[in-house]
Design an enzyme around this catalytic site. Structure first.
Site, PDB file in Angstrom:
ATOM      1  N   ASP A  71       0.729  -1.186   0.188  1.00  0.00           N
ATOM      2  CA  ASP A  71       0.064  -0.115   0.012  1.00  0.00           C
ATOM      3  C   ASP A  71       0.793   1.471   0.114  1.00  0.00           C
ATOM      4  O   ASP A  71       0.498   2.387   0.533  1.00  0.00           O
ATOM      5  CB  ASP A  71      -0.956   0.093   1.004  1.00  0.00           C
ATOM      6  CG  ASP A  71      -1.794  -1.128   1.444  1.00  0.00           C
ATOM      7  OD1 ASP A  71      -2.222  -1.660   0.286  1.00  0.00           O
ATOM      8  OD2 ASP A  71      -2.021  -1.662   2.261  1.00  0.00           O
ATOM      9  N   HIS A 111      -4.536  -1.941  -5.871  1.00  0.00           N
ATOM     10  CA  HIS A 111      -3.925  -0.682  -6.409  1.00  0.00           C
ATOM     11  C   HIS A 111      -4.795   0.409  -6.539  1.00  0.00           C
ATOM     12  O   HIS A 111      -5.729  -0.023  -7.650  1.00  0.00           O
ATOM     13  CB  HIS A 111      -2.856  -1.040  -7.637  1.00  0.00           C
ATOM     14  CG  HIS A 111      -1.903  -2.029  -7.611  1.00  0.00           C
ATOM     15  ND1 HIS A 111      -0.771  -1.902  -6.617  1.00  0.00           N
ATOM     16  CD2 HIS A 111      -1.662  -3.137  -7.856  1.00  0.00           C
ATOM     17  CE1 HIS A 111      -0.070  -3.192  -6.264  1.00  0.00           C
ATOM     18  NE2 HIS A 111      -0.447  -3.743  -7.316  1.00  0.00           N
TER      19      HIS A 111
END
Ligand code: GDP
Length: 424
Positions: free
Chosen positions: A12, A40
């Site tokens: 992340d 994503h």
């Protein structure tokens, strides 16, 4: 030229944003590990997207996106994800799927779910996308390769053989209904028809592309600390998250990877269980979580609130080292604008001594963070395009971290959009 874009932390970090941005000048973008458990988040002219299986280069007409052999390929998921882009006005992406990729089977997803249920409080915090059962089967040599979908005889025999084995676990370990081999074979026939238009000998395709001097991006999922060898084992993922694995998971020579861009976040966040030395809690964590990322730090795949922490120089230096980072893209810098002071974890206290090298998990459990507190800069930096225009304390924060991690920070991301980037 091959460039890898990989995470130096727990994932992340904003790899999707950096990949989407760098794809503009690339020809081919490859996912080389993991599966639809990735998340994503990308913000561009078509809107805001959460990609799970497709590489983050799918938004351009000139790019080819590849699902490499190292990926856990969930075929219905792939088809759905492509359709969801087209439905939102993105031009139909050019996609190739390696004929050597292995298939995420419906029972992998079920086993992932049943196992987490069985473990209860001791669960891994899996996204339940079937990743661990999938890679276990791949290395136990009972996985299904895409190429096998096109060999009816092999497929039928293998389906029957594997159901026999899986049903022992299904019935006796999890007390669930057995898998019907005929039904499974039908499902695999459907998978064959869905994936057929994309299947390619991608290793040869890439060899030709390299010979023609194409620009290739390898897009990693998660980060160093989730790598099965070098991460916080056992709270890791089941495929290597390192740039080096990009060579294997895409099928290219290792020496072709010339640039390794480690994406590093300006503070820490993690999903799932596992060691996290600079983790913060309570109101302090809630505020950072609410302000973090693009609209809060919540998992793109699961929606779970992410665990929050201060920047960890020990973990990140190690994260960059194991990636072999040649440069760092430093992201979500803009989020820290509200803080008067920003602690940075510069060491770990272990059994009365301060250490600087990231240790193995059993030692990590006993580590306490050692902080150095830097002054904040007190305002929003989004919209700034030049490094010199950043507030002095923001530059000091970046330069302090650069020194700690020992890798040049060549890009600073100060917003989720493609254009929110400062090149140094
Ligand atoms: P990835 O898995 O590494 O691609 O990261 P994620 O997409 O899961 O998480 C990164 C989050 O941060 C996403 O919501 C992005 O839109 C957002 N993001 C990326 N770069 C920046 C940035 O520089 N500033 C802000 N505010 N958000 C960013």
């Amino acid at each position: 030229m091959v460039r890898a874009i990989v995470g130096a932390n727990w994932g992340d970090e904003g790899k999707g944003k950096i990949t989407d941005m760098l794809s503009e000048k690339s020809d081919i973008i490859i996912r080389f590990q993991g599966g639809s458990n990735a998340g994503h988040t990308i913000v561009n002219k078509y809107g805001k997207f959460a990609l799970h299986l497709l590489p983050s280069g799918v938004f351009y007409d000139h790019t080819t996106s590849i699902i490499g052999n190292g990926v856990a390929l969930n075929i219905p998921y792939l088809v759905k994800e492509i359709q969801s882009l087209v439905d939102r006005g993105v031009p139909k992406p050019h996609i190739l799927v390696s004929d050597r990729a292995q298939i995420m089977m419906p029972y992998h997803v079920l086993f992932d779910e049943y196992e987490e249920e069985r473990l209860g409080k001791k669960s891994f915090g899996s996204t339940k996308s079937g990743i661990a059962p999938f890679y276990s089967d791949k290395y136990a040599k009972i996985g299904f390769q895409v190429s096998e979908l096109f060999d009816d005889e092999v497929l039928k025999e293998k389906t029957e053989r594997i159901c026999e084995m899986k049903n022992i676990i299904m019935q006796h370990m999890y007390h669930k209904d057995p898998i019907d081999p005929k039904e499974l074979l039908n499902t695999l026939h459907e998978y064959r028809d869905m994936v057929a238009p994309y299947v390619c000998d991608t290793a040869h395709f890439l060899r030709d592309a390299l010979a023609q001097g194409k620009n290739i991006l390898l897009e990693g999922q998660l980060g160093t600390l989730k790598d099965p060898d070098f991460g916080i084992y056992p709270m890791v993922t089941s495929s290597s998250t390192l740039a080096a694995y990009g060579a294997i998971g895409a099928g290219i020579p290792p020496y072709e990877i010339k640039q390794i861009t480690a994406v590093v976040k300006a503070y820490s966040s993690a999903v799932g269980a596992g060691e996290f030395v600079s983790e913060i809690f309570g109101d302090e964590a809630d505020e950072l979580r609410r302000r973090g990322g693009d609209g809060g730090e919540f998992g793109a795949t699961t929606g779970r609130p992410r665990r929050m922490g201060w920047f960890d120089a020990v973990a990140t230096r190690y994260g960059c080292m194991m990636q072999g980072a040649t440069e760092v893209a430093f992201t979500v810098m803009d989020v820290l604008g509200y803080l008067k002071e920003i602690p940075v974890c510069v060491g770990y206290e272990l059994d009365g001594k301060v250490i600087k090298d990231f240790p193995v998990t059993s030692k990590l459990k006993r580590c306490k963070p050692v902080y150095e507190v830097l002054p904040g800069w007190g305002y929003e930096t989004r919209g700034i395009k030049k490094y010199e225009d950043l507030p002095e304390n923001a530059r000091k924060y970046i330069e302090f971290i650069e020194k700690e991690i020992g890798v040049p920070i060549t890009m600073v991301s100060n917003g989720p959009g493609r254009e929110d980037i400062i090149y140094r």
